[in-house]
Scaffold this motif. Structure first.
Motif, PDB file in Angstrom:
ATOM      1  N   HIS A  38       0.829  -1.197   0.000  1.00  0.00           N
ATOM      2  CA  HIS A  38       0.000   0.000   0.000  1.00  0.00           C
ATOM      3  C   HIS A  38       0.866   1.250   0.000  1.00  0.00           C
ATOM      4  O   HIS A  38       0.761   2.085  -0.887  1.00  0.00           O
ATOM      5  CB  HIS A  38      -0.931  -0.016   1.217  1.00  0.00           C
ATOM      6  N   ASP A  64      -4.005   0.087  -3.538  1.00  0.00           N
ATOM      7  CA  ASP A  64      -4.902   0.333  -2.402  1.00  0.00           C
ATOM      8  C   ASP A  64      -6.173  -0.432  -2.719  1.00  0.00           C
ATOM      9  O   ASP A  64      -6.942  -0.031  -3.598  1.00  0.00           O
ATOM     10  CB  ASP A  64      -5.174   1.837  -2.261  1.00  0.00           C
ATOM     11  N   SER A  66      -8.891  -0.613  -1.409  1.00  0.00           N
ATOM     12  CA  SER A  66     -10.167   0.071  -1.170  1.00  0.00           C
ATOM     13  C   SER A  66     -10.548   1.000  -2.326  1.00  0.00           C
ATOM     14  O   SER A  66     -11.665   1.502  -2.374  1.00  0.00           O
ATOM     15  CB  SER A  66     -10.097   0.868   0.134  1.00  0.00           C
ATOM     16  N   GLY A  98      -4.681  -5.986   4.698  1.00  0.00           N
ATOM     17  CA  GLY A  98      -5.699  -5.551   5.643  1.00  0.00           C
ATOM     18  C   GLY A  98      -5.162  -4.664   6.740  1.00  0.00           C
ATOM     19  O   GLY A  98      -3.953  -4.516   6.911  1.00  0.00           O
ATOM     20  N   ARG A 115     -13.971   2.292   6.161  1.00  0.00           N
ATOM     21  CA  ARG A 115     -12.591   1.933   5.811  1.00  0.00           C
ATOM     22  C   ARG A 115     -12.410   0.415   5.909  1.00  0.00           C
ATOM     23  O   ARG A 115     -11.847  -0.224   5.023  1.00  0.00           O
ATOM     24  CB  ARG A 115     -11.653   2.675   6.768  1.00  0.00           C
ATOM     25  N   ILE A 119     -11.728  -1.998   2.615  1.00  0.00           N
ATOM     26  CA  ILE A 119     -10.489  -2.783   2.497  1.00  0.00           C
ATOM     27  C   ILE A 119     -10.797  -4.274   2.608  1.00  0.00           C
ATOM     28  O   ILE A 119     -10.363  -5.080   1.771  1.00  0.00           O
ATOM     29  CB  ILE A 119      -9.469  -2.358   3.582  1.00  0.00           C
ATOM     30  N   HIS A 120     -11.553  -4.646   3.641  1.00  0.00           N
ATOM     31  CA  HIS A 120     -11.670  -6.075   3.958  1.00  0.00           C
ATOM     32  C   HIS A 120     -12.760  -6.813   3.200  1.00  0.00           C
ATOM     33  O   HIS A 120     -12.674  -8.024   3.042  1.00  0.00           O
ATOM     34  CB  HIS A 120     -11.890  -6.266   5.468  1.00  0.00           C
ATOM     35  N   GLY A 123     -13.190  -4.397  -1.172  1.00  0.00           N
ATOM     36  CA  GLY A 123     -11.913  -4.512  -1.888  1.00  0.00           C
ATOM     37  C   GLY A 123     -11.628  -5.949  -2.294  1.00  0.00           C
ATOM     38  O   GLY A 123     -11.233  -6.221  -3.434  1.00  0.00           O
TER      39      GLY A 123
END
Ligand SMILES: NC(=O)c1ccc[n+]([C@@H]2O[C@H](COP(=O)([O-])OP(=O)(O)OC[C@H]3O[C@@H](n4cnc5c(N)ncnc54)[C@H](OP(=O)(O)O)[C@@H]3O)[C@@H](O)[C@H]2O)c1
Length: 254
Positions: A38, A64, A66, A98, A115, A119-120, A123
């Protein structure tokens, strides 16, 4: 060995922590690796150098997870890497990247929730969709969950819920990708003594003792405890394991 016989694996968040150990174990097992990072370019480049020292090919790509809008350009870079290596496609995807956010129910900021979700879960969902366009039939996906989906510790409701969603997603991946002979499994680590937990462990050093006391094998996990489990799922030995959640926690909260 022909280029096509050497497996190629993408590990997200391969620049540190568990992802680094996964990448190293996979390289030891003979895979070429694309790792993502990242923000920490230096750490990512170190991992690439360590993989190359093992005689395997490696490249680090910035990502990234996300930022869904960037996935198309990421795919272009991924395809270029595979083309540079003379590969028809990727064999394995490990969704590992993560972050952790500790927030009790009743005190979870919407921004932190978003967020974690981006991401988790979101994403992982959309990166997988994108990468599948570049995957060979007959490979596999490993998603990284957490012991916290089986047992509950205060403060991890949002984080563990996103991982719970990934667990359901993994079952559907296994079902829908079976016709392409692509497997999908989960590795669920228990608490690991690494950067991910550094703030919490430093803030309250008794946590280590507490976790060790609640773990059948009597200690806190290390990053090195997880890489081999992922490597097994990406090997011939693990070829018939599909749609499984494999917890690697030393037996936490039994
Ligand atoms: N550590 C534990 O106790 C534990 C337990 C159970 C499950 N897990 C899960 O295991 C996975 C790996 O955790 P870890 O312990 O290895 O954590 P870590 O040491 O903090 O490493 C996280 C990795 O993810 C990358 N990353 C962070 N945010 C990202 C983003 N928005 N997009 C793409 N990549 C991003 C980081 O890249 P940069 O370094 O470049 O920022 C780094 O490579 C996570 O999914 C975590 O939820 C961890």
């Amino acid at each position: 060995m022909t280029q096509q016989a050497i497996k190629t694996t993408l590990v997200t968040g391969g620049s540190g922590g568990l992802g680094r150990e996964m990448a190293m174990q996979l390289a030891t097992q003979g895979h070429d690796l694309v790792i993502t990072y990242h923000s920490n370019t230096n750490k990512a480049n170190e991992v690439v150098a360590q993989i190359e020292a093992l005689g395997r090919r490696a490249r680090a790509l910035q990502l990234d997870v996300s930022q869904i809008n960037n996935l198309a350009s990421f795919n272009v870079e991924l395809k270029q890497t595979l083309a540079d290596w003379g590969k028809s496609g990727l064999d394995y995807l490990v969704n590992n990247a993560g972050i952790g956010i500790h927030a009790p129910i009743g005190n979870t900021a919407e921004a932190d929730f978003d967020r974690l979700m981006n991401i988790h879960f979101k994403g992982v969902y959309f990166l997988t969709e994108n990468v599948l366009l570049t995957m060979n039939d007959g490979g596999g996906i490993v998603n990284v969950s957490t012991g916290l989906t089986r047992f509950a510790l205060p403060g991890y409701a949002a984080y563990a819920s996103m991982k719970g969603a990934v667990e359901v997603f993994t079952k559907y991946l296994a079902k829908e990708l079976g016709e392409r002979r692509i497997k999908a499994n989960l590795v669920a680590p228990g608490a690991i003594d690494n950067e991910f937990n550094a703030a919490a462990f430093d803030h309250n050093p008794q946590i280590r003792e507490f976790i060790a006391g609640q773990t059948a094998l009597g200690r806190v996990g290390q990053s090195t405890d997880i890489g081999g489990v992922v490597a097994f799922l990406c090997s011939e030995a693990g070829a018939w394991v599909n749609a499984q959640r494999i917890e690697a926690s030393g037996g936490m909260f039994l």
